[in-house]
Scaffold this active site. Sequence first.
Site, PDB file in Angstrom:
ATOM      1  N   ARG A  69       3.105 -15.172  -3.382  1.00 14.62           N
ATOM      2  CA  ARG A  69       3.317 -14.904  -1.878  1.00 14.62           C
ATOM      3  C   ARG A  69       4.628 -16.083  -1.411  1.00 14.62           C
ATOM      4  NH1 ARG A  69       2.526 -10.138  -0.008  1.00 14.62           N
ATOM      5  NH2 ARG A  69       0.137  -9.410   0.162  1.00 14.62           N
ATOM      6  N   ALA A  81      -3.707  -4.534  -0.174  1.00 15.91           N
ATOM      7  CA  ALA A  81      -3.353  -4.013   0.990  1.00 15.91           C
ATOM      8  C   ALA A  81      -1.684  -3.865   1.109  1.00 15.91           C
ATOM      9  CB  ALA A  81      -3.479  -5.017   2.150  1.00 15.91           C
ATOM     10  N   GLU A 144       9.306  -2.353  -7.545  1.00 16.79           N
ATOM     11  CA  GLU A 144      10.106  -3.034  -8.805  1.00 16.79           C
ATOM     12  C   GLU A 144      10.053  -4.306  -8.614  1.00 16.79           C
ATOM     13  OE1 GLU A 144      14.678  -2.529  -7.107  1.00 16.79           O
ATOM     14  OE2 GLU A 144      13.804  -0.901  -8.492  1.00 16.79           O
TER      15      GLU A 144
END
Length: 186
Positions: A69, A81, A144
Amino acid sequence: MGNETKTAISPVIRKDRQLRYQGTILKIYEDTVIANGHEAHWDFIHHDGAAAVVAVADDGRLLMVRQFRNALDRETLEIPAGKLDEPDEPKIECAYRELEEETGYRCEKLEYLMSLNTTVAFCDEAIDIFVARNLIPSHQHLDEDEVIHVERWKLEDLHELIYTGKMTDAKTVAAIMAYTEKYAKK
């Protein structure tokens, strides 16, 4: 409910909203408001919404996804999610798609668990969370630019991560706790 005292809150009136930035998943606005009789400028972030899934394997373990993240500059462990493809996409359809894309499993039926707003002070992101059981092997369909590793976790080990501050993703923490309360405490 206990004895609650309600205090009148002075109204906040939005006078203006100006788009300041539009990215791929959000729009950032500057709102001009009148609050307590004074003009103020508040940030507002619009997000079209998302869906998430508590994916329960046959052995009771939860399928979790580990991914980098950027905002935190680290990997996180989360429930699968993703954002809605279109603002009016039904969240349950998004949940079916994200389950398969991220975990490589699908299911015939999702059960609604809860809805939540992630950061109510400045963002309107709303996430519906569903429970998936009777998982059917398929394969991941990652974007990708996505690198996602699927892991199987015992519920008690996930609780340990939550209570030691090692798991901080709000949707994941809320979903695990709601799932535990609704299904695992029987």
